[in-house]
Write an enzyme that holds these catalytic residues in place. Structure first.
Site, mmCIF file in Angstrom:
data_model
loop_
_atom_site.group_PDB
_atom_site.id
_atom_site.type_symbol
_atom_site.label_atom_id
_atom_site.label_comp_id
_atom_site.label_asym_id
_atom_site.label_seq_id
_atom_site.Cartn_x
_atom_site.Cartn_y
_atom_site.Cartn_z
ATOM 1 N N CYS A 98 15.198 -26.527 27.255
ATOM 2 C CA CYS A 98 13.834 -26.162 26.879
ATOM 3 C C CYS A 98 12.935 -25.774 28.054
ATOM 4 O O CYS A 98 12.169 -24.800 27.931
ATOM 5 C CB CYS A 98 13.197 -27.245 26.006
ATOM 6 N N ARG B 203 24.976 -34.193 30.720
ATOM 7 C CA ARG B 203 24.340 -35.455 30.353
ATOM 8 C C ARG B 203 25.271 -36.588 30.749
ATOM 9 O O ARG B 203 26.440 -36.597 30.365
ATOM 10 C CB ARG B 203 24.039 -35.509 28.849
ATOM 11 N N GLN C 19 25.185 -25.980 24.738
ATOM 12 C CA GLN C 19 24.463 -26.138 23.476
ATOM 13 C C GLN C 19 23.980 -24.786 23.003
ATOM 14 O O GLN C 19 23.488 -23.977 23.790
ATOM 15 C CB GLN C 19 23.279 -27.090 23.672
ATOM 16 N N ASP D 197 21.454 -23.366 22.025
ATOM 17 C CA ASP D 197 20.010 -23.572 21.963
ATOM 18 C C ASP D 197 19.270 -22.299 21.561
ATOM 19 O O ASP D 197 19.660 -21.187 21.922
ATOM 20 C CB ASP D 197 19.488 -23.995 23.335
ATOM 21 N N HIS E 155 14.891 -21.429 21.339
ATOM 22 C CA HIS E 155 13.513 -21.909 21.395
ATOM 23 C C HIS E 155 12.611 -20.774 20.940
ATOM 24 O O HIS E 155 12.726 -19.653 21.427
ATOM 25 C CB HIS E 155 13.151 -22.362 22.808
ATOM 26 N N LYS F 285 10.999 -33.091 12.260
ATOM 27 C CA LYS F 285 12.222 -32.316 12.443
ATOM 28 C C LYS F 285 13.052 -32.316 11.168
ATOM 29 O O LYS F 285 12.899 -33.168 10.289
ATOM 30 C CB LYS F 285 13.058 -32.889 13.591
ATOM 31 N N HIS G 214 12.328 -26.141 18.639
ATOM 32 C CA HIS G 214 13.646 -26.331 19.249
ATOM 33 C C HIS G 214 14.670 -26.230 18.118
ATOM 34 O O HIS G 214 14.480 -26.834 17.063
ATOM 35 C CB HIS G 214 13.777 -27.722 19.876
#
Length: 613
Positions: free
Chosen positions: A301, A330, A348, A350, A352, A433, A479
């Site tokens: 992000c 991670r 990931q 991802d 945004h 979410k 997200h």
């Protein structure tokens, strides 16, 4: 629904009575399995002797239970039947279960010599009601309950010791090492038998077995939890990524890439340094203070935010949709790593999106369409859960209320009112979410996609846009991930398909087998035609038995195995063995094979074309 009666109650459930409480089946299973844990502990103590056993804790878990012990010797599989037989013997005694409340001093005296029980008692709050349970007269355990009223209620119990493994007291590797006995437990033999059947099927689908067998990925101890993608696996990975990219391009996304390493100042602004630092790989800089530290990104992000802030933005730029499949890291505990399911390095999928408040509903509806298209391509079903404002929320409550109402309207429109779950108070502190949970071929449910509204990061980074009325406003960030992580999703796909992937996703789609070396020239023509059509093709030109070549391609689960010999070379045709089919397709024109492959790639077909019209 069938109801059960259970004796006893927990200290924090005063509404239950000693006469019993009716519980639904799932609740009963917890009581049933927890009661069996006491039977297991009593059996182990009777076998080895009370003075030679230290017993720790024994909770119920999904599909069974476990109990931790310090024993005079290491258990082996040869001990399993002895322990199971003793458990059955204890159950047949039809002993009553008795619950008592005791003082702290009484509890300490009762468990004198039992170091783990003593520690648990000493750690309880001063005002805690301490309860113990007797099974018969000679076994007592520190427990909140509830439990069955009498061991005879376990007469039909179906259980089986699954394994024994090492465990540390309270998960601390500096504390005592215990032996943990795992037990499968079900109310009857039929359910245990069905569960073991499921386990056998799951073992055959295990991606940690299939992946290396099909040369998809590997791990090395020099990089724990960080997969190496082998050539075959990388082809599969990129086929999945190309599919993902194609869908997002249709929906107006732009793909970016950003640094893997960033200075700690970025993570301090985003809040990750304060809330997620323990899960980040950190590299100290020249200076000794943390302002000169760098960290491998655990999330994308902040990259997306900096790209948005690369220049001034106006309402004309919104929705601002960017996607990203960079490597992220991670830090995980070694015991939590699990093949591709739990790794320390992954990509990931991802995305945004920066939107105005007025655009939230339409944008999330578009995301739901993407999710439906992607999951539907794999024939996977999913359901949605809405998580709402937590107690420690940040931001304007009116914006929260509006966002939650819009999310509910979207879910009502997509699924119908009441056809999704609402988890009150389970949203992130920065916004509500939607979580997407998917079922695979074994009926297992996986937490996959997530759609999160974020009002906080735009505030932290002072994100702005020029509104149509000339004012300066703050955008809302969405997200969003559909796969969750590419690695984990591929692990799920391996198990879902048992390594037999759809044609469009298979690492190699066609394996070509010339019967003898004199057929290699025609085989080269077949391979060339397929590769020109972007069909992933492999061929074995070696001078060896045809069946040996075919066996190799079958091991890799290639969808089509094409055999060519004198007849095929003369006629410009091929003979095809379709994966999962016993009968071969003979005399298929080469151009027809090419067209079949093109069609399946273009349509992302779930099924193989198994006949020629």
């Amino acid at each position: 629904m069938r109801l059960y009666v259970v004796q006893g109650f927990s200290s924090d459930s005063p509404e239950l009575t000693e006469k019993g409480v009716q519980m639904e089946r799932e609740e009963y299973l917890q009581v049933y399995r927890h009661s069996l844990a006491h039977i297991l502990a009593k059996a182990v103590i009777e076998i080895f002797g009370k003075d030679k056993v230290q017993y720790a804790i024994g909770p119920q878990i999904e599909n069974g239970l476990y109990y931790d012990f310090v024993l005079p010797r290491t258990l082996t599989t040869d001990d399993f039947k002895m322990i199971e037989d003793k458990m059955h013997e204890i159950i047949k005694r039809r002993e009553p279960w008795t619950r008592k409340e005791v003082s702290r001093q009484e509890a300490l005296e009762l468990f004198q010599g039992q170091k783990f029980k003593t520690e648990l008692i000493q750690d309880l709050p001063e005002d805690e009601t301490i309860t113990i349970y007797y099974t018969g007269d000679d076994y007592v355990d520190l427990c909140r309950g509830p439990h069955v009223d009498n061991s005879q209620e376990l007469m039909n119990a179906a259980f089986e010791i699954r394994s024994v493994s090492g465990a540390y007291w309270r998960g601390d590797e500096k504390r005592d090492q215990l032996q943990r006995i795992y037990v499968y437990a079900f109310p009857d033999k039929a359910q245990l038998k069905e569960f073991k059947k499921f386990l056998k099927e799951a073992a055959e689908r295990d991606h940690k077995k299939i992946g290396p067998q099909q040369e998809l990925f590997m791990f090395d101890e020099t990089a724990p939890g960080m997969p190496y993608w082998l050539p075959r696996g990388w082809k599969l990975f990129n086929a999945l990524l190309d599919f993902w990219r194609g869908i997002h391009e249709k929906h107006g996304y732009q793909e970016i890439s950003g640094p893997v390493l960033s200075n700690s100042r970025l993570w301090q602004t985003s809040g990750h340094w304060g809330h997620y630092k323990q899960n980040m790989f950190i590299i100290p800089g020249v200076k000794e203070d943390e302002s000169d530290y760098y960290a491998c990104k655990p999330m994308n992000c902040p990259n997306a935010i900096l790209v948005y802030q690369n220049r001034l933005r106006s309402y004309r730029d919104l929705p601002f949709r960017i996607n990203q499949v960079d490597v992220i890291h991670r830090k995980e505990k070694s015991g939590e790593l699990n093949g591709l399911f739990r790794v320390q390095m992954f990509r990931q999928d991802d995305a945004h999106i920066l939107v105005s408040e007025e655009q939230i509903a339409d944008e999330i509806k578009d995301i739901m369409e993407i999710a439906t298209e992607i999951y539907g391509t794999f024939g996977l079903t999913y359901r949605a859960e809405l998580s709402t404002r937590p107690d420690d929320y940040m931001g304007d409550i009116n914006v929260w209320n509006k966002a939650e109402a819009e999310l509910k309207d979207i879910l009502n429109d997509v699924y119908g009112e009441g056809n999704y779950e609402v988890n009150e108070g389970d949203g992130a502190f920065y916004g509500p979410k939607i979580d997407l949970k998917m079922k695979d071929a074994l009926g297992r449910e996986w937490q996959m996609g997530t759609i999160q509204l974020d009002f906080q990061l735009p505030l932290n980074f002072h994100m702005k846009y020029a509104a149509q009325d000339g004012s300066v406003k703050q955008p809302v960030m969405i997200h969003r991930a559909i796969f969750g992580s590419m690695e984990r999703f591929i692990g799920i796909l391996i198990e879902n398909y048992k390594g037999a992937f759809p044609f469009w996703l298979s690492p190699y789609q066609v394996g070509v087998v010339p019967i003898r070396t004199e057929h290699n020239e025609y085989a080269e023509k077949v391979v060339s035609a397929l590769r020109e059509a972007s069909v992933r093709t492999e061929v074995d030109y070696d001078d060896k038995n045809m069946n040996e070549k075919i066996k190799t391609f079958k091991t890799f689960r290639d969808p089509y195995i094409v055999v060519v010999g004198d007849k095929e070379a003369a006629e410009g045709t091929v003979s095809i063995t379709v994966r999962g089919q016993k009968q071969q397709l003979h005399g298929v024109p080469l151009e027809k094979l090419v067209e079949m492959c093109r069609t399946m790639n273009r349509e992302h077909s779930k099924e193989l074309i198994a006949s020629v019209e």
